[in-house]
Write a protein that holds these residues in place. Structure first.
Motif, PDB file in Angstrom:
ATOM      1  N   MET A   1      33.355  12.280 -21.402  1.00 15.88           N
ATOM      2  CA  MET A   1      33.523  13.715 -21.131  1.00 15.88           C
ATOM      3  C   MET A   1      32.630  14.127 -19.983  1.00 15.88           C
ATOM      4  O   MET A   1      31.508  13.613 -19.857  1.00 15.88           O
TER       5      MET A   1
ATOM      6  N   VAL B   1      38.100  12.908 -21.650  1.00 14.53           N
ATOM      7  CA  VAL B   1      38.539  14.301 -21.616  1.00 14.53           C
ATOM      8  C   VAL B   1      37.822  14.955 -20.456  1.00 14.53           C
ATOM      9  O   VAL B   1      36.628  15.228 -20.518  1.00 14.53           O
TER      10      VAL B   1
ATOM     11  N   THR C   1      47.864   9.845 -18.955  1.00 15.39           N
ATOM     12  CA  THR C   1      47.175  11.134 -19.013  1.00 15.39           C
ATOM     13  C   THR C   1      48.110  12.180 -19.611  1.00 15.39           C
ATOM     14  O   THR C   1      49.333  12.037 -19.546  1.00 15.39           O
TER      15      THR C   1
ATOM     16  N   LEU D   1      45.521  18.785 -21.523  1.00 18.38           N
ATOM     17  CA  LEU D   1      44.963  19.295 -22.774  1.00 18.38           C
ATOM     18  C   LEU D   1      44.837  20.816 -22.711  1.00 18.38           C
ATOM     19  O   LEU D   1      45.172  21.516 -23.648  1.00 18.38           O
TER      20      LEU D   1
END
Length: 200
Positions: free
Chosen positions: A108, A156, A168, A171
Motif C-alpha cells: 500500500m 492497493v 488490476t 477499487l
C-alpha cells in the motif's frame, strides 16, 4: 489397493487424454485441433493406443469413426478418472478464512494505508483470526516490480501498467484538493485548470 509400478512402464498418460478426446470427437482431425497437435501426431497416438489395448478402438464408418465396444467401456471408466486427476492436479485448494494460517504481503502507499488499514485489519481479525498480514510500502513506480519479485501478493495503490499477467481492477476513484489562501491568491471557486496552471 497397491500400485504395480511395472504395469505403467511404457505407458504415456498423455495417450489416455488423447484417447478421451478421440472418443469424444470421433475424428482424428477434430481431436488434433482440440489437443493443439498435428493430425499425424494424433494418428500416431491412436496407433499406439490400439497396440496398448489390443483393439481397434475407433473404426471407419460412412459417417466418420465409430468406437468399438472396448472403446465405449474404456470411455465410461476413463472420463471420470481423468476428471478426478485434473481436479487433483490443477484445482486451487479451497480457502477457508476462519481456519487459514498463512501470511499475506499487502502493498500500500502510505496514504492508502492511512485510509484503508484501520477498516481492513479489524475486519480481517474477525473473519480470519489466524491470518497474518504484512503491510509493505509501495508506490506507482515500484508496485509492478514488487509483484514480480514476490515482495507482495496484492497491492492497493495507483500503479503504472505492468506485465500482462498482472491484473488490476479499480477499487475507488479519488480526486485531489487544492488549498490556497484567498488573501494571497484572489481566485474564485470553483478553481479551473487554467487558474491553477497560471500560478507557480
Amino acid at each position: 489397493m497397491s500400485i504395480r509400478e511395472k504395469d505403467f512402464r511404457g505407458v504415456d498418460l498423455n495417450l489416455l487424454v488423447t484417447l478421451a478426446v478421440l472418443l469424444r470427437e470421433r475424428s482424428v482431425s477434430r481431436a488434433a485441433a482440440c489437443l493443439h497437435l498435428g493430425q499425424p501426431a494424433v494418428s500416431g497416438a491412436l496407433a499406439r493406443l490400439r497396440e496398448l489395448f489390443d483393439d481397434e478402438l475407433l473404426v471407419r464408418v460412412p459417417q466418420g469413426m465409430a468406437p468399438t465396444a472396448r472403446a465405449l467401456a474404456l470411455q465410461a471408466e476413463l472420463t471420470p478418472l481423468l476428471e478426478q486427476l485434473q481436479t487433483l492436479l490443477f484445482a486451487a485448494p479451497a480457502f477457508e478464512p476462519a481456519s487459514a494460517t498463512r501470511s499475506f504481503s499487502l502493498g500500500m502507499s502510505d496514504w492508502v494505508e492511512i485510509w484503508l488499514a484501520p477498516k481492513l485489519l479489524p475486519r480481517l481479525r474477525a473473519l480470519a483470526p489466524k491470518l497474518r498480514v504484512a503491510l509493505e510500502t509501495t508506490d506507482p513506480f515500484t508496485g509492478s516490480a514488487m509483484l514480480e519479485q514476490g515482495r507482495m501478493e496484492l497491492g492497493v495503490s495507483v500503479f503504472a501498467p505492468g506485465p500482462a499477467w498482472q491484473q488490476t481492477r479499480p477499487l475507488r476513484s479519488m480526486g485531489f484538493a487544492v488549498v490556497y489562501d484567498p488573501k494571497q491568491l484572489p481566485l474564485s471557486a470553483p478553481l479551473s485548470l487554467d487558474d491553477y496552471l497560471a500560478h507557480e
